[in-house]
Design a protein around this motif. Structure first.
Motif, PDB file in Angstrom:
ATOM      1  N   ILE A 168      -6.211  25.780  -3.877  1.00 54.31           N
ATOM      2  CA  ILE A 168      -7.683  24.870  -3.780  1.00 54.31           C
ATOM      3  C   ILE A 168      -7.194  23.834  -2.624  1.00 54.31           C
ATOM      4  O   ILE A 168      -8.676  23.509  -1.573  1.00 54.31           O
ATOM      5  N   THR A 169      -6.310  23.086  -1.718  1.00 57.10           N
ATOM      6  CA  THR A 169      -6.379  22.591  -0.590  1.00 57.10           C
ATOM      7  C   THR A 169      -6.349  23.139   0.360  1.00 57.10           C
ATOM      8  O   THR A 169      -7.501  22.087   0.510  1.00 57.10           O
ATOM      9  N   THR A 179      -7.426  15.658 -18.088  1.00 55.85           N
ATOM     10  CA  THR A 179      -6.906  15.735 -16.951  1.00 55.85           C
ATOM     11  C   THR A 179      -5.409  17.487 -17.173  1.00 55.85           C
ATOM     12  O   THR A 179      -4.539  17.624 -16.516  1.00 55.85           O
ATOM     13  N   ILE A 225       0.307   8.877 -11.147  1.00 64.43           N
ATOM     14  CA  ILE A 225       0.521   9.847 -11.852  1.00 64.43           C
ATOM     15  C   ILE A 225       1.635  10.185 -11.837  1.00 64.43           C
ATOM     16  O   ILE A 225       2.404  10.362 -11.085  1.00 64.43           O
ATOM     17  N   THR A 252      -7.293  21.482  -9.277  1.00 62.94           N
ATOM     18  CA  THR A 252      -8.069  23.135  -9.173  1.00 62.94           C
ATOM     19  C   THR A 252      -8.912  22.748  -9.799  1.00 62.94           C
ATOM     20  O   THR A 252     -10.097  23.261  -9.339  1.00 62.94           O
ATOM     21  N   GLU A 253      -8.952  22.684 -11.130  1.00 58.49           N
ATOM     22  CA  GLU A 253     -10.529  21.911 -11.662  1.00 58.49           C
ATOM     23  C   GLU A 253     -11.466  21.424 -11.423  1.00 58.49           C
ATOM     24  O   GLU A 253     -12.558  21.324 -11.590  1.00 58.49           O
ATOM     25  N   ASN A 258       5.789  21.780 -12.244  1.00 58.53           N
ATOM     26  CA  ASN A 258       4.852  21.411 -10.369  1.00 58.53           C
ATOM     27  C   ASN A 258       6.061  21.515  -9.736  1.00 58.53           C
ATOM     28  O   ASN A 258       6.596  21.033  -9.499  1.00 58.53           O
ATOM     29  N   VAL A 287      -0.310  15.193  -0.814  1.00 58.38           N
ATOM     30  CA  VAL A 287      -1.094  16.214  -2.222  1.00 58.38           C
ATOM     31  C   VAL A 287      -0.101  16.625  -3.151  1.00 58.38           C
ATOM     32  O   VAL A 287       0.924  17.473  -1.864  1.00 58.38           O
ATOM     33  N   GLY A 288      -0.624  17.242  -4.362  1.00 53.82           N
ATOM     34  CA  GLY A 288       0.287  17.955  -4.735  1.00 53.82           C
ATOM     35  C   GLY A 288       0.932  17.462  -6.058  1.00 53.82           C
ATOM     36  O   GLY A 288       1.120  18.444  -6.902  1.00 53.82           O
ATOM     37  N   GLU A 289       1.927  16.523  -5.848  1.00 52.11           N
ATOM     38  CA  GLU A 289       2.162  16.168  -6.951  1.00 52.11           C
ATOM     39  C   GLU A 289       3.217  14.670  -7.215  1.00 52.11           C
ATOM     40  O   GLU A 289       2.800  14.038  -5.762  1.00 52.11           O
ATOM     41  N   ASP A 292      -2.592  15.135 -17.211  1.00 47.33           N
ATOM     42  CA  ASP A 292      -1.257  14.157 -16.506  1.00 47.33           C
ATOM     43  C   ASP A 292      -1.842  13.028 -18.074  1.00 47.33           C
ATOM     44  O   ASP A 292      -1.955  12.431 -18.252  1.00 47.33           O
ATOM     45  N   ARG A 327       1.362  25.575  -9.364  1.00 48.90           N
ATOM     46  CA  ARG A 327       1.112  25.113 -10.776  1.00 48.90           C
ATOM     47  C   ARG A 327       2.052  25.781 -11.693  1.00 48.90           C
ATOM     48  O   ARG A 327       1.662  27.278 -11.126  1.00 48.90           O
ATOM     49  N   GLY A 329       4.980  21.287  -5.482  1.00 49.51           N
ATOM     50  CA  GLY A 329       3.371  21.096  -5.788  1.00 49.51           C
ATOM     51  C   GLY A 329       2.668  22.098  -6.380  1.00 49.51           C
ATOM     52  O   GLY A 329       1.022  22.276  -6.059  1.00 49.51           O
ATOM     53  N   ARG A 379       2.756  15.926 -15.943  1.00 54.24           N
ATOM     54  CA  ARG A 379       1.681  16.774 -16.917  1.00 54.24           C
ATOM     55  C   ARG A 379       2.684  16.384 -18.408  1.00 54.24           C
ATOM     56  O   ARG A 379       4.031  16.482 -18.309  1.00 54.24           O
TER      57      ARG A 379
HETATM   58  C1  WT7 Z   1      -1.782  19.315 -10.619  1.00 52.79           C
HETATM   59  C2  WT7 Z   1      -3.343  19.941 -10.264  1.00 52.79           C
HETATM   60  C3  WT7 Z   1      -4.501  19.439  -6.285  1.00 52.79           C
HETATM   61  C4  WT7 Z   1      -4.391  19.907  -4.856  1.00 52.79           C
HETATM   62  C5  WT7 Z   1      -3.096  20.572  -5.280  1.00 52.79           C
HETATM   63  C6  WT7 Z   1      -2.088  21.225  -6.663  1.00 52.79           C
HETATM   64  C7  WT7 Z   1      -0.127  17.216 -10.010  1.00 52.79           C
HETATM   65  C8  WT7 Z   1      -1.983  16.925  -7.654  1.00 52.79           C
HETATM   66  C9  WT7 Z   1      -1.327  14.996  -7.348  1.00 52.79           C
HETATM   67  C10 WT7 Z   1      -0.683  13.546  -6.605  1.00 52.79           C
HETATM   68  C11 WT7 Z   1       0.638  13.037  -8.426  1.00 52.79           C
HETATM   69  C12 WT7 Z   1      -0.717  15.163  -8.233  1.00 52.79           C
HETATM   70  C13 WT7 Z   1      -0.597  17.007 -11.385  1.00 52.79           C
HETATM   71  C14 WT7 Z   1      -2.710  17.825 -11.061  1.00 52.79           C
HETATM   72  N1  WT7 Z   1      -0.958  16.984  -8.491  1.00 52.79           N
HETATM   73  N2  WT7 Z   1      -1.856  15.438  -6.692  1.00 52.79           N
HETATM   74  N3  WT7 Z   1      -1.188  13.241  -5.681  1.00 52.79           N
HETATM   75  N4  WT7 Z   1       0.336  12.788  -7.549  1.00 52.79           N
HETATM   76  N5  WT7 Z   1      -0.241  14.192  -9.390  1.00 52.79           N
HETATM   77  O1  WT7 Z   1      -3.478  21.624  -7.318  1.00 52.79           O
HETATM   78  O2  WT7 Z   1      -2.614  22.974  -8.663  1.00 52.79           O
HETATM   79  O3  WT7 Z   1      -4.533  22.473  -9.900  1.00 52.79           O
HETATM   80  O4  WT7 Z   1      -1.781  21.001  -9.979  1.00 52.79           O
HETATM   81  O5  WT7 Z   1      -1.062  18.899  -9.447  1.00 52.79           O
HETATM   82  O6  WT7 Z   1      -0.207  17.554 -11.754  1.00 52.79           O
HETATM   83  O7  WT7 Z   1      -2.069  18.089 -12.939  1.00 52.79           O
HETATM   84  P1  WT7 Z   1      -3.148  22.046  -9.218  1.00 52.79           P
END
Ligand code: WT7
Length: 639
Positions: free
Chosen positions: A302-303, A491, A505, A408-409, A514, A378-380, A493, A519, A517, A508
């Motif tokens: 999604i990024t 979410t 955050i 993603t959602e 994760n 981004v991502g974690e 999270d 899922r 980054g 999960r």
């Molecule tokens: C999950 C979503 C969004 C694009 C990449 C991942 C974790 C994402 C952060 C952040 C802490 C984060 C969460 C979220 N996450 N960004 N900046 N700080 N955790 O997309 O595969 O849909 O995963 O990634 O746990 O729920 P995804």
């Protein structure tokens, strides 16, 4: 000069005022943002929604095509500005610069190719390509024609592709002979051929030449990208007017893992996704016309969809697209690119930062990074050490770091500081964007008010790029996101809110890992492991990993323990690679004679997680287990 963004927020005061306005009058707020886009027909209502079904409609009745917003409308003012700067995997190969005019031309051409091959509005097209400019062209051509794209990351296996093709009944595929990634060539077309053994409904496969890997082309089904473009040129390059779409028509499907079953197809729609990705891009990164934005993600996630393609192109920005990996041919690769193209915004993942930290400061030498203005993560969750390393050594202490939380959602960034506008705080995503209303709840769904509190992160009001459904299974969408806590989007999270109201955050709270980054569902990995002939049962948990954030730890009950253990391990890894792809391969496999289960047969994952984390003294009460002795055996066998 160039564009200005009427919805750009430039000061802390403006941020607070905008957030308040977005809560007091969401429809007024979003109508104003949406007004700066190009609509064939205006909306009849800004928002109609309920989270119960869920049924969410943004800009109902409006007509548009997202590619008119990302391409056509920029031609007059920005036609000669680079839309995409493409840097190849191999630094010896020449980069490419694709202006808005070039990109428009290529998208029109390829939309004609799709049409000539039978693709119609509403059809689903699966795109399985490496990070080449033609991937951007393919995605946008689908959008121009009104076909729903489903991009599948190049690291997924034939079985994963087949699952996704079947789920969406995708009749068309766009792929490459192969993809370059570091010192590897990934044989994309051959993986597609394996997937198609199970998918006879696929009518056409369009193949771009990239790696000159030998491939088989099946008569009547497979066609070459270049031949098809030549045909369009012979026809005199006819125009391809963008197909008029309803704001709520699907734009794309992107599959993502959950805590149960197979990956689900997250559906985003045309109008809301367009508005939110560009709005969030401009505000979070504080994009200014002429800036060069480098998002290091792959368009398979999604990024890449939101912040390499749609968000930046909607803003008329220059987006840098990189085919390779950060550490090949050496760990200076990102810094070469920043220096070579005078990159202004660098948006990457904590896992990449941590891996580059491991190489020390040597790779930074003789690189001029002074063009950088904004850094993003981004991502974690980003750990403080990585945050500081990034800020100090890459940003030289003068670039704001935005820690962007989203999913993603959610389609776009929901919680993040805005570069230079709202303050950063290491390891905190900080504050919600205007238009976003977070809420913390306890296990029973009661709101946890106030500050210095922790809970499960929910959002209580829709934003324009919220997930609309999971493809072909609306009930699953409801169950996963809208049923845990009534009237809220959940979410998955956990989250802490500090004294000042900043969000942090914590990771999960479901059985989703994760890894770097990305899922990955534990159930999905278990299913793959269990397909191996020797496996009786398995349980998968995450454990802290220095570079990947989380590693995959698998406990496996194996029927034949007197064989060669190491070979069995490798066989299991191979099975997971075949069923899902290399990204889901366990880092550690421990053979055990049994799993800790309750008397009702439920696996006690908490105990397995603690053992994998080496938190051996806090296993909690094990007396309710069917066979408590198994815990000691597992503890002693920890690898
Ligand atoms: C999950 C979503 C969004 C694009 C990449 C991942 C974790 C994402 C952060 C952040 C802490 C984060 C969460 C979220 N996450 N960004 N900046 N700080 N955790 O997309 O595969 O849909 O995963 O990634 O746990 O729920 P995804």
């Amino acid at each position: 000069m160039g564009l200005s963004y009427p919805y750009q927020i430039g000061t802390t005061e403006e941020y607070h005022a905008a957030w308040k306005k977005s809560v007091d009058d969401p429809e007024g707020f979003w109508a104003k943002v949406a007004s700066s886009f190009l609509w064939r027909k205006r909306w009849d209502s800004v928002l109609e929604w309920n989270f119960k079904d869920p049924d969410i409609k943004w800009f109902k009745g409006a007509k548009l095509n997202i590619t008119e917003n990302c391409l056509d409308r920029h031609l007059g003012t920005l036609g000669n500005r680079p839309a995409i700067i493409w840097e190849p995997n191999d630094p010896e190969e020449h980069h490419r610069i694709i202006t808005y005019r070039d990109l428009h031309h290529k998208v029109v051409q390829f939309a004609n190719v799709l049409k000539n091959n039978g693709v119609k509005k509403g059809d689903c097209v699966c795109i399985y390509m490496g990070m080449v400019p033609e991937l951007a062209v393919a995605v946008l051509a689908c959008a121009r024609l009104g076909a729903i794209h489903s991009v599948v990351f190049g690291g997924f296996s034939a079985q994963s592709i087949a699952d996704r093709l079947q789920d969406a009944m995708a009749n068309y595929i766009i792929t490459c002979d192969g993809a370059f990634r570091g010192n590897k060539v990934i044989p994309l077309k051959s993986v597609i051929d394996d997937a198609l053994v199970q998918c006879r409904f696929v009518k056409k496969v369009i193949v771009l030449t990239r790696t000159h890997t030998p491939i088989s082309m099946i008569k009547g089904r497979d066609v070459w990208w270049d031949d098809e473009i030549n045909k369009v040129e012979t026809m005199g390059n006819p125009d391809f007017p963008a197909v008029e779409m309803d704001a709520e028509d699907p734009l794309f499907i992107l599959y993502t893992s959950g805590s149960t079953g197979k990956p689900k197809g997250v559906v985003h729609t045309c109008g809301g996704y367009m508005v939110y990705t560009t709005y969030s891009f401009v505000n979070v990164f504080q994009y200014k016309p002429g800036d060069i934005h480098f998002c290091t993600a792959d368009i398979g996630w999604i990024t890449g969809h939101s912040y390499i393609l749609y968000g930046p192109l909607g803003a008329g920005a220059t987006s840098l697209m990189f085919e390779g990996v950060p550490t090949w041919p050496n760990a200076s690769r990102f810094w070469d690119i920043v220096d070579k193209f005078r990159v202004n915004i660098l948006y990457t993942a904590p896992t990449a930062i941590r891996s580059l930290m491991g190489y020390g400061l040597g790779p930074l030498q003789n690189h001029d990074l002074s063009s950088l203005k904004v850094l993003g993560s981004v991502g974690e969750p980003i750990n403080e050490e990585a945050w500081h390393w990034f800020s100090e050594n890459i940003g030289k202490g003068k670039c704001p770091v935005v820690d962007t939380w989203w999913q993603t959602e959610t389609g776009g960034i929901l919680i993040s500081n805005m570069a230079g506008v709202t303050p950063s705080k290491p390891s905190y995503a900080t504050l919600p964007l205007p238009g976003v209303q977070p809420m913390l709840v306890d296990e029973s769904g009661n709101e946890i008010p106030g500050n210095d509190v922790s809970g499960n992160l929910c959002i209580k009001f829709p934003w324009p790029s919220i997930i609309r459904t999971t493809y072909g299974d609306h009930e699953r969408c409801r169950n996963t996101y809208f049923a845990t806590y009534p009237e809220l989007y959940f979410t998955g999270d956990g989250c802490y809110r500090d004294e000042q109201g900043n969000y942090r955050i914590t990771g999960r709270v479901d059985d989703v890992l994760n890894v770097s980054g990305h899922r990955i569902g534990t159930a999905e990995v278990e299913n793959a492991i269990n397909m191996h002939a020797g496996v009786v049962e398995s349980a998968v948990v995450g454990y802290p990993h220095d570079i990947k954030g989380q590693g995959i730890y698998a406990y496996v009950v194996y029927s034949n323990t007197h064989g060669d253990e190491e070979l069995s391990r490798q066989d299991i890894m191979q099975t997971v690679t075949r069923i899902i792809g290399p990204i889901a391969r366990p880092d550690k496999i421990q053979f055990v004679t049994g799993l800790p289960k309750t008397r009702s047969g439920k696996i006690m994952r908490r105990i397995l997680r603690k053992i994998a984390e080496l938190d051996l003294d806090n296993l909690g009460d094990t007396s309710t287990l069917l066979d408590p002795a198994v815990v000691d055996e597992i503890k002693n066998g920890r690898i």
